[in-house]
Write an enzyme that holds these catalytic residues in place. Structure first.
Site, PDB file in Angstrom:
ATOM      1  CG  ASP A  87      42.322  63.068  94.733  1.00  0.00           C
ATOM      2  OD1 ASP A  87      42.931  62.876  96.040  1.00  0.00           O
ATOM      3  OD2 ASP A  87      41.723  62.591  94.289  1.00  0.00           O
ATOM      4  CB  SER A 128      38.891  62.919  87.989  1.00  0.00           C
ATOM      5  OG  SER A 128      39.018  63.034  89.342  1.00  0.00           O
TER       6      SER A 128
END
Length: 401
Positions: free
Chosen positions: A224, A157
Site C-alpha cells: 500500500d 491509511s
C-alpha cells in the site's frame, strides 16, 4: 494571510491480484487510483498553536505550542545509538516505544478508534521526522480531505501516511532552503527541487509511510505505501523491491463499495490461523494465487500488442479464479459475492480488493463504451452499493499548486 502554504496529494490504491498471498512472499499486482487524499498546510506569522483538521473523520483540534514543543524536544526512542539517527533512517526507531509516547500525547477527547489511529499516525510521523531537526514552528493549520472511504480496502491509511510524510519532508526542504532552521544531522533531501520529489525522496516517503502503516495494520506487506507513493502499476513481492510496470494503454475501473466495514488485522490473522491448521491445503491455495497473479501480469503487458477484447476476457477469467481462491481462504463476504454476481449479469468480472470481509470489490473495465458502464453502476447503486468509475495507474504522491 498565510505566509507559507503547502499542498500535497497522494492516490489511493487497489490490489488487482495478490491479496493475502503477498504476506507469504507471493506476487502482488497493485495500481493507484484516480481517487486521492489531499493536504493543505498554512503557516501564519502571528499567533500560536497548531490546528489539525481531518475532515472525513470529524477531527478538528487545536494543540498549544507548549505541548507540541515538549513533544519535539522529547528524545526519540531508538534501537541504535542516537548518533546513527536522522530522518533518513526510520528503521532505527523503537516503534513500540514511540507509539506509547504518542498515545499519551494524543488528546483524550478522541476515543473513537479511527480518530485516535489517525492522530497517533500523524503525530508519530510529526515527532519522529521533525524531531531530527531544530525546527522553529509558527502558528499553523493543517487540513486533510480524502476521496477514499476509510476501511474499504482502497489504501486510505497508506494514502494518508504518504501524504503526511511527503508534507513533512517538503516542509523541511522549504525551511532548509530558506535557512529558517538548522539540521542536527545531514539528510538526503534535494533542495534544488521544491516542486516535487526525486527517487531518493520518494523512497524515503515510502519508508516513513510503512512505519505509520505498522500502527494500524500490525505487519503490513508494504504494497500500500509503495503504490500510494510511486503511483502507476506495480508488481511486488515481499522479498524483492517493487517493480514499476509501464503500460501505454489507460486502464479504467469500477470501484464498488459494499458499505460493510472490515478489520484488516483480524482477516490477516484469520488466514494465518487457517494456514496453521491446514498448512498443505492453504499453501496450495496461496501458490495458485501466485500463479494467477503472474499470468495476469503477463496478459496486462500484452494488451497493446494483441487482440484487446480477447485479453480482457482472459483477464476476467483470472479475476473469477482469484475471487474463488479468496473465498476458499474465507475472506469474502455475502455483499462482495453479490457485487460480483451483479457484474456477471453484464458480462463483467469482479473480485474483492484488499483484506476482504466487506470493503470494496473491483472490476477492470474492457473498452465497451461509457453507456454500458453507466448501466452497471446504476444497477449496483439500486442494490445499495457505492460505485464509481475511475482511472487506474495514475501518478503517485506530488506537490500540488
Amino acid at each position: 494571510m498565510a505566509s507559507l502554504r503547502i499542498c500535497i496529494s497522494a492516490p489511493g490504491k487497489v490490489i488487482l491480484h495478490g491479496e493475502h498471498s503477498v504476506v507469504y512472499d507471493k506476487l502482488a499486482l497493485a495500481a493507484s487510483l484516480g481517487l486521492r487524499t489531499r493536504l493543505e498546510f498554512c503557516e501564519f506569522e502571528e499567533g500560536e498553536g497548531g490546528e489539525v483538521e481531518f475532515c472525513d473523520l470529524g477531527i478538528s483540534h487545536c494543540y498549544n505550542f507548549k505541548d507540541i514543543h515538549q513533544l519535539l524536544a522529547t528524545p526519540i526512542p531508538l534501537t541504535k545509538p542516537p548518533a546513527y539517527y536522522n530522518l533518513s533512517h526510520p528503521e532505527f526507531l523503537s516503534h513500540e516505544e514511540v507509539v506509547k509516547i504518542i498515545e499519551t500525547f494524543v488528546s483524550v477527547k478522541f476515543q473513537e478508534p479511527k480518530q485516535r489511529q489517525a492522530l497517533i499516525s500523524f503525530f508519530y510521523l510529526f515527532w519522529t521526522i521533525l524531531g531530527s531537526t531544530d525546527s522553529v514552528l509558527k502558528r499553523f493549520k493543517l487540513t486533510l480531505r480524502s476521496d477514499l472511504t476509510v476501511g474499504a480496502g482502497t489504501g486510505s491509511s497508506a494514502s494518508f501516511a504518504v501524504t503526511i510524510a511527503a508534507f513533512l519532508l517538503q516542509f523541511i526542504k522549504i525551511k532548509k532552503f530558506e535557512s529558517k532552521f538548522f539540521y542536527k544531522t545531514i539528510t538526503e533531501l534535494n533542495l534544488e527541487n521544491l516542486n516535487g520529489f526525486d527517487q531518493v525522496e520518494l523512497d524515503l516517503v515510502s519508508k516513513w509511510a510503512f512505519q505509520s502503516e505498522r500502527i494500524i495494520h500490525g505487519t503490513p506487506s508494504g504494497v500500500d505505501n509503495t503504490i500510494c507513493t510511486f503511483g502507476g502499476l506495480v508488481s511486488f513481492r515481499k522479498s524483492t523491491t517493487p517493480h514499476l510496470i509501464q503500460l501505454s494503454s489507460k486502464l479504467t475501473l469500477i470501484l464498488i463499495n459494499t458499505n460493510t466495514p472490515r478489520d484488516t488485522k483480524h482477516l490477516v490473522g484469520k488466514v494465518a490461523s487457517k494456514r496453521v491448521k491446514y498448512r498443505p491445503i492453504i499453501d496450495a491455495i496461496l501458490d495458485a494465487m501466485d500463479q494467477t497473479t503472474i499470468k495476469a501480469l503477463d496478459y496486462l503487458q500484452k494488451i497493446d500488442n494483441s487482440d484487446v477484447l480477447e485479453l480482457y476476457e482472459a483477464l476476467g477469467e483470472l479475476v473469477d479464479v482469484n475471487q474463488n481462491l479468496l473465498r476458499c481462504l474465507g475472506v469474502s463476504h455475502p455483499r462482495l459475492d453479490e457485487a460480483c454476481e451483479t457484474l456477471a449479469e453484464f458480462g463483467l468480472h469482479g473480485k474483492l480488493t484488499g483484506a476482504g470481509g466487506g470493503g470494496c470489490a473491483i472490476c477492470v473495465v474492457p473498452p465497451y463504451g461509457q453507456e454500458r458502464v453507466d448501466e452497471v453502476i446504476a444497477e449496483l447503486k439500486k442494490k445499495g452499493f457505492g460505485a464509481v468509475f475511475t482511472d487506474l495507474g495514475g501518478y503517485g504522491v506530488r506537490v500540488d499548486q
